[in-house]
Design an enzyme around this catalytic site. Sequence first.
Site, PDB file in Angstrom:
ATOM      1  N   ASP A  95     -10.066  -5.110  -4.292  1.00  0.00           N
ATOM      2  CA  ASP A  95      -9.461  -4.108  -3.422  1.00  0.00           C
ATOM      3  C   ASP A  95     -10.324  -2.854  -3.450  1.00  0.00           C
ATOM      4  O   ASP A  95     -10.380  -2.143  -4.458  1.00  0.00           O
ATOM      5  CB  ASP A  95      -8.038  -3.798  -3.905  1.00  0.00           C
TER       6      ASP A  95
ATOM      7  N   HIS B 130      -7.956  -5.421   0.042  1.00  0.00           N
ATOM      8  CA  HIS B 130      -6.714  -4.668   0.172  1.00  0.00           C
ATOM      9  C   HIS B 130      -5.752  -5.352   1.140  1.00  0.00           C
ATOM     10  O   HIS B 130      -4.574  -5.534   0.834  1.00  0.00           O
ATOM     11  CB  HIS B 130      -7.035  -3.254   0.664  1.00  0.00           C
TER      12      HIS B 130
ATOM     13  N   SER C 208       0.826  -1.198   0.000  1.00  0.00           N
ATOM     14  CA  SER C 208       0.000   0.000   0.000  1.00  0.00           C
ATOM     15  C   SER C 208       0.871   1.263   0.000  1.00  0.00           C
ATOM     16  O   SER C 208       1.644   1.485  -0.934  1.00  0.00           O
ATOM     17  CB  SER C 208      -0.951  -0.031   1.205  1.00  0.00           C
TER      18      SER C 208
END
Length: 314
Positions: free
Chosen positions: A265, A294, A135
């Site tokens: 996601d 995610h 991320s």
Amino acid sequence: MNLLHRTLALSLLATAFSAQAAAPLDAGTKQASRLEQSSSYVVTHDGVRLYYKDWGPKNGPVVTFSHGWPLSSDSWESQMLFLASQGYRVVAHDRRGHGRSSQPWDGNDMDHYADDLASVIQTLKLKDVTLVGFSTGGGEVARYIGRHGTSRVKKAVLVSAVTPLMLKTESNPGGLPLAVFDGIRKASLQNRSQLYLDIASGPFYGYNRPNAQPSQGLIQSFWVQGMQGGHKNTYDSIAAFSATDFRPDLKRFNIPTLVIHGDDDQIVPIDAAGKAAASQIKGAKLIVYPGAPHGLTDIHKDRLNQDLLDFIKQ
């Protein structure tokens, strides 16, 4: 004379006992000093103390991990334990303002994040490193390569990464509207504790999907890690992960790169992120996890662990 002798003897005994009592304290002081000097912190050029973990054999191939927002290096513990058990030296630090690291008022941006990663790599004298970023950490890895090159880097892995650019702009029409990130900022100021609970119990792990089975342990772990971070730091980081343009950084990738992303996601949509990043990195390999959210580092940790191992061993 007898009285004088007794007085002298008592004085000598008192001195001896004082010396014996002082010795352990001196040794303890020296030991504490050594521990402080060898504690798990790297100090950056601007005085920020970065907490780090260094697991596995020190002579093993090196893998570094850069974590997501608003988490800490603890979020990588499953992957680190697995790879360390396979003979790899695994290193992960808490980003400035997050976890156990310092909470500086300024410098909560991708350039500083990348330079902090460089400080860890240089201080520990790491070479031939496989950089793994999740991320926001994926952006950190990209900006590191953009600013510092790949002289110390062997491979790179971007997991659910925010690259190449999350924000919708004229040149990036597939990004997310500014209103999305303004909403996160507003919620952070109003009640960031509740925000972290809402993210973890909803879209981050896909717990808002039908038939999902939420893990209170994962939700609480996310919340604890988030609340360890500084309020100002995590707030500033929203702009860092959403508005930083990594497209120039991706052009500097000249090492084998693996991109892993879930096609469900809801935080960092795959089309604007994983697929776009893989198309912009020369020779990158893309692995799509069907139905994965995610937070696949936990939800799909066994598959991710194996995919990482296979890629690193190639």
